[in-house]
Design an enzyme around this catalytic site. Structure first.
Site, PDB file in Angstrom:
ATOM      1  N   ARG A  51       0.856  -1.182   0.000  1.00  0.00           N
ATOM      2  CA  ARG A  51       0.000   0.000   0.000  1.00  0.00           C
ATOM      3  C   ARG A  51       0.890   1.230   0.000  1.00  0.00           C
ATOM      4  NH1 ARG A  51       2.264   1.801   3.829  1.00  0.00           N
ATOM      5  NH2 ARG A  51       0.738   3.437   3.799  1.00  0.00           N
ATOM      6  N   GLY A  52       0.240   2.408  -0.031  1.00  0.00           N
ATOM      7  CA  GLY A  52       1.002   3.640  -0.197  1.00  0.00           C
ATOM      8  C   GLY A  52       1.020   3.951  -1.686  1.00  0.00           C
ATOM      9  N   ALA A  53       0.698   5.204  -2.026  1.00  0.00           N
ATOM     10  CA  ALA A  53       0.497   5.548  -3.444  1.00  0.00           C
ATOM     11  C   ALA A  53       1.680   5.161  -4.349  1.00  0.00           C
ATOM     12  CB  ALA A  53       0.172   7.034  -3.554  1.00  0.00           C
ATOM     13  N   ARG A  94      -7.431   0.211  -6.716  1.00  0.00           N
ATOM     14  CA  ARG A  94      -7.540   1.310  -5.745  1.00  0.00           C
ATOM     15  C   ARG A  94      -7.665   2.625  -6.529  1.00  0.00           C
ATOM     16  NH1 ARG A  94      -4.262   1.268  -0.476  1.00  0.00           N
ATOM     17  NH2 ARG A  94      -6.208   2.310   0.099  1.00  0.00           N
ATOM     18  N   GLN A 201      -2.404   2.206   9.866  1.00  0.00           N
ATOM     19  CA  GLN A 201      -1.100   2.320   9.183  1.00  0.00           C
ATOM     20  C   GLN A 201      -0.099   3.128  10.014  1.00  0.00           C
ATOM     21  OE1 GLN A 201      -4.073   2.667   7.735  1.00  0.00           O
ATOM     22  NE2 GLN A 201      -4.049   2.140   5.569  1.00  0.00           N
ATOM     23  N   ASP A 242      -2.108  11.006  -1.847  1.00  0.00           N
ATOM     24  CA  ASP A 242      -2.507   9.987  -2.832  1.00  0.00           C
ATOM     25  C   ASP A 242      -2.854  10.608  -4.180  1.00  0.00           C
ATOM     26  OD1 ASP A 242      -3.070   8.672  -0.058  1.00  0.00           O
ATOM     27  OD2 ASP A 242      -2.863   7.081  -1.539  1.00  0.00           O
ATOM     28  N   ASN A 252      -5.505  12.495   0.815  1.00  0.00           N
ATOM     29  CA  ASN A 252      -4.605  11.619   1.582  1.00  0.00           C
ATOM     30  C   ASN A 252      -5.448  10.807   2.559  1.00  0.00           C
ATOM     31  OD1 ASN A 252      -1.914  10.672   2.206  1.00  0.00           O
ATOM     32  ND2 ASN A 252      -2.092  11.751   4.145  1.00  0.00           N
ATOM     33  N   LYS A 253      -4.810   9.960   3.298  1.00  0.00           N
ATOM     34  CA  LYS A 253      -5.507   9.049   4.214  1.00  0.00           C
ATOM     35  C   LYS A 253      -6.548   9.753   5.069  1.00  0.00           C
ATOM     36  CE  LYS A 253      -5.306   5.500   4.464  1.00  0.00           C
ATOM     37  NZ  LYS A 253      -6.303   4.658   3.765  1.00  0.00           N
TER      38      LYS A 253
HETATM   39  O1  MRU Z   1      -4.570   3.158   2.194  1.00  0.00           O
HETATM   40  P1  MRU Z   1      -3.087   3.378   2.137  1.00  0.00           P
HETATM   41  O2  MRU Z   1      -2.362   2.779   3.290  1.00  0.00           O
HETATM   42  O3  MRU Z   1      -2.514   2.967   0.817  1.00  0.00           O
HETATM   43  O4  MRU Z   1      -2.930   4.959   2.253  1.00  0.00           O
HETATM   44  C1  MRU Z   1      -1.646   5.515   2.212  1.00  0.00           C
HETATM   45  C2  MRU Z   1      -1.634   6.989   2.357  1.00  0.00           C
HETATM   46  O5  MRU Z   1      -2.653   7.628   2.473  1.00  0.00           O
HETATM   47  C3  MRU Z   1      -0.298   7.655   2.237  1.00  0.00           C
HETATM   48  O6  MRU Z   1      -0.246   8.799   3.021  1.00  0.00           O
HETATM   49  C4  MRU Z   1      -0.054   8.057   0.768  1.00  0.00           C
HETATM   50  O7  MRU Z   1      -0.324   6.997  -0.077  1.00  0.00           O
HETATM   51  C5  MRU Z   1       1.336   8.525   0.555  1.00  0.00           C
HETATM   52  S1  MRU Z   1       2.524   7.230   0.673  1.00  0.00           S
HETATM   53  C6  MRU Z   1       4.024   7.903   0.283  1.00  0.00           C
END
Ligand code: MRU
Length: 370
Positions: A51-53, A94, A201, A242, A252-253
Site C-alpha cells: 500500500r502507499g500511493a 484502488r 497504518q 494519494d 490523503n488518508k
Molecule cells: O490506504 P493506504 O495505506 O494505501 O494509504 C496511504 C496513504 O494515504 C499515504 O499517506 C499516501 O499513499 C502517501 S505514501 C508515500
C-alpha cells in the site's frame, strides 16, 4: 542511502514474480509473500498487503513486467493485448492514488510506442520501464527528503499520519524522508505517529519502520489529535498524498483533513510531501478526485474483534481531501511550493516529464552504440 530497514518489494530471482512484505501482518509478523499470478498481484494491492500511493504504482508496473516474462512464448500481438488487460484490471484495485494509473499508463505506452518489436524485446522493455519507475521513485524520495529536512527544527516535534515511509514507496518515503535524513544528521527530534483508524497504518507501520531505524517515535490515537494540538502542539505536520489536484487540493488518508484544521487553528505549519507522480493535472480540484470506500468490516471487525454491532451500517471512505488553503507548502522532488499552487504544480510535472524524456534518450543512445 536509506537507514530504513523496511524493504517492501523485490523481484523473484528469475524475475517472473514479485516478493512483497505482507504489510497486513505487521508489526506482529514480518512475512514475505510471493506474487506470481494476475490475481495475486491484484489482491495484494486491493487488500493492502502492499500500500502507499508510490508503492502500489511500482508493484503494478513490476507485476505487469513479471507476468510478461511468463508470457515469453506468446505472439507479440497477444502479449500487447494481455498487457492492456492487466493494466485495466490493476488500475481498478484502488481508485484514489493516481500513482497506480500513472505507472500503468507508462507500461501500456511501452506496448504502443514499440509496435514492431518482437516478444523478447517487448518483455525486456517492459521490465526496464518497471525498474525505471522504481528507480525514479527512489531518487524522488531522496530529493523530497533533502528539500524538506530543514522544515524540522533541531530537537523538534513532528506529527505524521498514516504511513508515507519506506513501506509506502520504493525509497525512504515521502513524509518520512526528511525525518530519516534529519535523524541521520543528528537531529534528536521526536516523531508522533497518528494511529490512523481503521487499518492503523500509523501505529502498525510508521511506528514499526521508524522504531526499526532507531528513531524516537510515539503513537497517538486519532481521537487524541485535538488535545495533542491544544496541550503539546507539534512544531510541524508532515503528511504524504494519494492525489494532488491542479489547484493544490490534496487527497490523503482519512483523518488528514482534520489534522490540517487543527494545525491551522493552532498555527502549526502543515506540509504535504509527494513525488510529481502523485500530481494529477487533469483533476482541477477536490471535486475531481475519486474517493475509495472500503468494506464495512474493516471498521466493524478489522482485527478479529467485533467493535460495532454486526447489523449497524458503516461509512468508510479511505481518504479525505485537504483544501489547498489549509496547506503551508507542497514538497516534491523539485522543491517546496507555496500557494497559489497551480503554476508551480504544472511546472513541477513539466520538469519531471522532461527528466524522464532525457533519461530515455540517453538510454536509447547507449543501446544504439552497443
Ligand atoms: O490506504 P493506504 O495505506 O494505501 O494509504 C496511504 C496513504 O494515504 C499515504 O499517506 C499516501 O499513499 C502517501 S505514501 C508515500
Amino acid at each position: 542511502m536509506t537507514n530504513s530497514s523496511a524493504t517492501p518489494i523485490r523481484w523473484t530471482e528469475d524475475g517472473t514474480g514479485l516478493v512483497i512484505l505482507d504489510q497486513t501482518r505487521l508489526p506482529e509478523e514480518v512475512i514475505e509473500v510471493e506474487l506470481r499470478s494476475v490475481q495475486d498481484i491484484f489482491d495484494a494491492i486491493f487488500t493492502l498487503k502492499v500500500r502507499g500511493a508510490p508503492l502500489i504504482g511500482i508493484t503494478a508496473a513490476m507485476g505487469v513486467a513479471a507476468l510478461a516474462r511468463q508470457d515469453e512464448m506468446a505472439e507479440p500481438k497477444i502479449l500487447r493485448y494481455d498487457v492492456g488487460r492487466w493494466c485495466d484490471y490493476f488500475a481498478t484495485a484502488r481508485p484514489t492514488a493516481v500513482n497506480l494509473s500513472w505507472a500503468l499508463a507508462r507500461m501500456r505506452d511501452i506496448t504502443r510506442e514499440n509496435e514492431d518489436d518482437d516478444t523478447e524485446t517487448l518483455v525486456a522493455e517492459l521490465a526496464a520501464e518497471a525498474q525505471a519507475i522504481w528507480d525514479e521513485d527512489v531518487r524522488m524520495c531522496a530529493a523530497i527528503g533533502e528539500h524538506a529536512v530543514g522544515l524540522i527544527p533541531e530537537g523538534g516535534r513532528v506529527l505524521t499520519h498514516c504511513n508515507a515511509g519506506a513501506l509506502a514507496t520504493g525509497g525512504i518515503g515521502t513524509a518520512l524522508a526528511p525525518i530519516y535524513l534529519a535523524h541521520e544528521r543528528g537531529n534528536t527530534m521526536e516523531v508522533f505517529a497518528g494511529e490512523t483508524r481503521p487499518l492503523l497504518q500509523g501505529s502498525r507501520l510508521t511506528a514499526w519502520e521508524l522504531k526499526q531505524a532507531g528513531l524516537d517515535v510515539r503513537v497517538i490515537t486519532d481521537s487524541m489529535a485535538g488535545a495533542f494540538f491544544q496541550r503539546t502542539p507539534p512544531d510541524v505536520v508532515l503528511v504524504g498524498a494519494d492525489r494532488i489536484a491542479a489547484n493544490g487540493d490534496v487527497a490523503n488518508k482519512i483523518g488528514t483533513y482534520g489534522l490540517a484544521i487543527f494545525a491551522k487553528h493552532h498555527g502549526v505549519p502543515f506540509y504535504v510531501l509527494a513525488p510529481t507522480s502523485t500530481i494529477d493535472l487533469d483533476a482541477g480540484s477536490a471535486d475531481d478526485i475519486p474517493i475509495e470506500h472500503r468494506g464495512e468490516d474493516e471498521v466493524r471487525n478489522g482485527f478479529g474483534k467485533l467493535t460495532s454491532p454486526a447489523d449497524v451500517p458503516i461509512w468508510s471512505p479511505a481518504f479525505d481531501v485537504t483544501p489547498a488553503d489549509l496547506i503551508t507548502g507542497i514538497v516534491t522532488e523539485n522543491g517546496v511550493l507555496n500557494a497559489p499552487y497551480a503554476a508551480g504544480l504544472e511546472a513541477a510535472v513539466g520538469a519531471a516529464d522532461e527528466a524522464v524524456a532525457v533519461a530515455m534518450d540517453a538510454e536509447a543512445e547507449v543501446t544504439e552504440e552497443e
